[in-house]
Scaffold this active site. Structure first.
Site, PDB file in Angstrom:
ATOM      1  CB  THR A 133      -3.343   5.474  36.069  1.00 50.67           C
ATOM      2  OG1 THR A 133      -3.568   6.886  36.139  1.00 50.67           O
ATOM      3  CG2 THR A 133      -2.000   5.237  36.491  1.00 50.67           C
ATOM      4  CD  GLU A 134      -8.094   2.276  38.102  1.00 51.99           C
ATOM      5  OE1 GLU A 134     -10.069   1.758  38.404  1.00 51.99           O
ATOM      6  OE2 GLU A 134      -7.834   1.928  39.008  1.00 51.99           O
ATOM      7  CG  MET A 135     -10.321   8.774  33.386  1.00 56.27           C
ATOM      8  SD  MET A 135     -10.092   9.299  31.438  1.00 56.27           S
ATOM      9  CE  MET A 135     -11.502   8.150  30.927  1.00 56.27           C
ATOM     10  CG  PHE A 136     -11.007   6.731  39.281  1.00 52.08           C
ATOM     11  CD1 PHE A 136     -11.623   6.313  39.860  1.00 52.08           C
ATOM     12  CD2 PHE A 136      -9.530   6.988  39.775  1.00 52.08           C
ATOM     13  CE1 PHE A 136     -11.350   4.926  40.639  1.00 52.08           C
ATOM     14  CE2 PHE A 136      -8.403   6.399  39.576  1.00 52.08           C
ATOM     15  CZ  PHE A 136      -9.711   4.941  40.102  1.00 52.08           C
TER      16      PHE A 136
ATOM     17  CE  LYS B 287      -0.663  16.976  45.377  1.00 49.72           C
ATOM     18  NZ  LYS B 287      -0.200  18.233  44.749  1.00 49.72           N
TER      19      LYS B 287
ATOM     20  CG  ASP C  97      -1.444  11.294  40.884  1.00 46.41           C
ATOM     21  OD1 ASP C  97      -1.995  11.058  39.493  1.00 46.41           O
ATOM     22  OD2 ASP C  97      -1.933  12.987  40.969  1.00 46.41           O
TER      23      ASP C  97
END
EC number: 2.7.11.1
Length: 704
Positions: A107-110, A157, A174
């Site tokens: 996935t992309e990373m933040f 969440k 997620d």
């Protein structure tokens, strides 16, 4: 130019991949970005795009019981990479490592981390920012739930919502545990217990479980508490969720609109709203409001720049600062709809009340109501700060004639409460009245208030605080709504201080055997002819003057010691004043005691020297009447003298920013008897049948 050996040496210094995906495009490092119970997130690199990504690795353990389950799960997570939405984390690819029994997805990373981390890092967040996040999260959920069959997240969440901090974007992430709902209901109990809906425990649920989890996310955003943090074991959480018991954090939410919105999300499955319906909820509707121009889609609204409140505030300030010679003088005021950055910081509606340099929760505002047998509503607003200063404000509420916004605006104008608390107080009033009267419908909000009818006789420029001069003038003789002005009764005291005896202080004698009490440590505040002399001694002293500044000699304050021999009792003074307030509130047309004019409904005349002008105030240890003013020689007719009306107005409408000086600094602490009297008034305790006549210390003005 580097040769082959140099390149090989440089390559040898680079960290090696711990793992590579089957295609060889993504390489995983050993740097752990985050770790959960069943998932670990590593830093990885996309060699094709030249950017860093997140390598998510989920341990299957007992999730897979057969090869068929493995094939089904692989097909489901493979479909997730087709999701394309601005509020869904980009899902590049995924695969199942059969040998290690892992599910891997890229996935992309933040860099800003999760919403929970971001929220704890930035404690000062405006309510509109929270609404902005809510709209983005619901937009992502709507996209997932609109698929056929729907996609449910099942583990929503704040830890699974990620933030792009430089743009204010939030994205749902997620999705490794998400499932394609191929049947009408899912049959697996998966998720975080604190965020799981009751029907999830019964393993019979649909996509609305994500709405329940979303409500818990909103609750965590506004309270900084994990839902059901009061529980120490998952079994306790299970019992509370199944029984329908809401988390204790919900009852700490003081904003009624926020609390009502969260309760809609936490409702039972049959009554729970969908993501599409929640996006249309009034709490999230911002399209009809006026926003300051900004770069983003959602800017902070500046309530005080709307004409309705701009006029109310400017007129009170105009009369209080002495900028006009007459109360009814027109002052041009533009209806400003533009906003400045400084105004946003100063006037914005802050979810957590206080200034940037003040600790969170510096001022605590609570409201409590009581409904009498005849259906009348009485409310108490309590304002407390960290220094122990408490303001209890008692007032009636007419469910047929009042709206929460009008009462809150009137209260702010009259009692010098911070102006940006108008909507907060209005929402609290609406919430409390709704609890007392189930069929009560909240009145119009600020965005709707401009279309409401308003009395122009008693309201200066549609200000809910009204104008005493306009009310007393001939043009307002038929006005009825002005009778509601002055409904508020306020008691100010120190919450945790040294106790004093009221009777002893009331019977103490002055130095010098009843001679003139000399003023020491005086603090004079001049505001349009109102001069208040405060002193750090056993008594507080006041005098009125005309609009021309006059000097107040200490000889103006001479106590009549004859009352001391009569056993002056302060408790009777308080009881009598509260009895009068209750009586007037019961009639719903109360006029404040400080504006008690003779024959108000008839000729509306004032006696010479304003003998009837009174003001009840709880000072340090004494209650007394404010001495009458010496009438100026030029004022022959009180009804025609605007200065007298200005003086009367200032006795009830304080100048914003000078409330402490005007109500007398309370240095000594309150008596428990006094606090009991205030509490008795609110709870409706019966007063003695035979009350003694109100006594007061007489302050005789003596010419210098």
């Amino acid at each position: 130019m580097m040769g082959p050996k140099a390149n090989a040496a440089a390559a040898g210094d680079l960290p090696e991949y711990a793992e590579v995906d089957p295609t060889g495009r993504y390489g995983r490092y050993n740097d752990v970005l985050g770790k959960g119970a069943s998932k670990t997130v590593y830093r990885a690199f996309d060699e094709y795009q030249g950017m860093e990504v997140a390598w998510n690795q989920v341990k299957l353990h007992d999730f897979l019981q057969s090869p068929e389950d493995l094939e089904r799960l692989y097909c489901e997570i493979h479909l997730l990479k087709t999701l394309k939405h601005r509020n869904i984390m980009k899902f590049y690819t995924s695969w199942v490592d059969v040998s290690r029994r892992n599910i891997n997805f890229i996935t992309e990373m933040f860099t800003s981390g999760t919403l929970r981390q971001y929220r704890q890092k930035h404690m000062r967040v405006n309510i509109w920012a929270v609404k902005h996040w809510c709209r983005q999260i619901l937009s992502g959920l709507l996209y997932l739930h609109s698929h056929d069959p729907p996609i449910i997240h099942r583990d929503l969440k704040c830890d699974n919502i990620f933030v792009n901090g430089n743009q204010g974007e939030v994205k749902i992430g997620d999705l490794g545990l998400a499932a394609i709902l191929r049947k009408s209901h899912a049959v697996h109990c998966v998720g975080t217990p604190e965020f799981m809906a009751p029907e999830v425990y019964e393993e019979e649920y649909n996509e609305l479980v994500d709405i329940y989890s979303f409500g818990m996310c909103v609750l965590e955003m506004v309270t900084f508490e994990y839902p059901y943090s009061e529980c120490t074991h998952p079994v306790q959480i299970y019992k509370k969720v199944i029984s329908g018991t809401k988390p204790e954090a919900l009852y700490k939410v003081k904003d009624p609109m926020v609390r009502q919105f969260v309760e809609k999300c936490l409702a039972t499955a049959s009554r729970r709203l969908s993501a599409r319906e929640l996006l249309k909820d009034p709490f999230l509707q911002v399209d009809d409001l006026v926003f300051c121009p900004g770069d983003g889609d959602y800017s902070l609204m500046n309530y005080l720049r709307q004409p309705y409140l701009e006029h109310a505030y400017s007129n009170v300030s105009m009369m209080s600062n002495g900028l006009s010679e007459s109360i009814d003088e027109d002052t041009p005021t533009e209806d400003r709809w533009d906003c400045e950055d400084d105004d946003i910081k100063a006037d914005g509606i802050d979810l957590f009340n206080g200034h940037e340099d003040e600790p969170l929760g510096n001022v605590d505002i609570t409201i409590k109501g009581r409904k009498s047998e005849d259906g009348s509503i009485f409310l108490r607003l309590r304002i407390a700060d960290n220094d122990g200063h408490v303001r209890n404000i008692y007032f009636p509420f007419d469910i047929e004639a009042d709206t929460a916004l009008s009462v809150a605006t009137e209260m702010v104008a009259e009692l010098d409460i911070t102006d940006h608390e108008v909507t907060r107080i209005a929402e609290m009033i609406d919430g409390e009245v709704s609890a007392l009267v189930p069929d009560w419908r909240p009145g119009p909000g600020i965005e709707e208030s401009q279309d409401t009818t308003y009395c122009h006789n008693c309201g200066s420029n549609v200000s809910s605080c009204g104008s005493l001069y306009a009310y007393m003038s001939s043009a307002a003789r038929g006005c009825q709504c002005a009778e509601l002005h002055g409904r508020f009764e306020e008691i100010t005291f120190q919450a945790n201080g040294e106790q004093t005896d009221l009777q002893d202080s009331g019977g103490s004698s002055d130095d010098g055997g009843g001679q003139t009490q000399h003023v020491k440590d005086q603090e004079a505040v001049h505001s349009n002819g109102f001069v208040q002399m405060g002193r750090r001694g056993p008594r507080d002293q006041f005098c009125f003057s005309s609009f021309q500044e006059q000097s107040c000699s200490p000889r103006h304050y001479e106590y009549d010691t004859s009352l001391q021999a009569k056993g002056f009792d302060m408790k009777h003074e308080v009881k009598m004043a509260k009895y009068k307030a209750r009586k007037m509130a019961h009639l719903r047309r109360a006029i404040h005691p400080s504006l008690d004019f003779d024959n108000l409904n008839g000729e509306r005349r004032m006696k010479s020297s304003l003998n009837k002008l009174q003001s009840f105030h709880i000072g340090k240890n004494h209650n007394f009447r404010i001495p009458t003013c010496e009438r100026s020689p030029g004022a022959r007719d009180a009804e025609e003298d605007p200065d007298i009306f200005n003086l009367a107005y200032h006795s009830r409408h304080p100048d914003p920013g000078a409330q402490r000086a005007r109500h007398c600094e309370v240095d000594a602490q309150s008596s428990p008897d006094l606090m009991f009297t205030a509490r008795s008034y609110y709870t409706g305790a019966q007063l003695p049948t035979n009350l003694p006549r109100t006594k007061s210390v007489t302050l005789n003005a003596v010419d210098a």
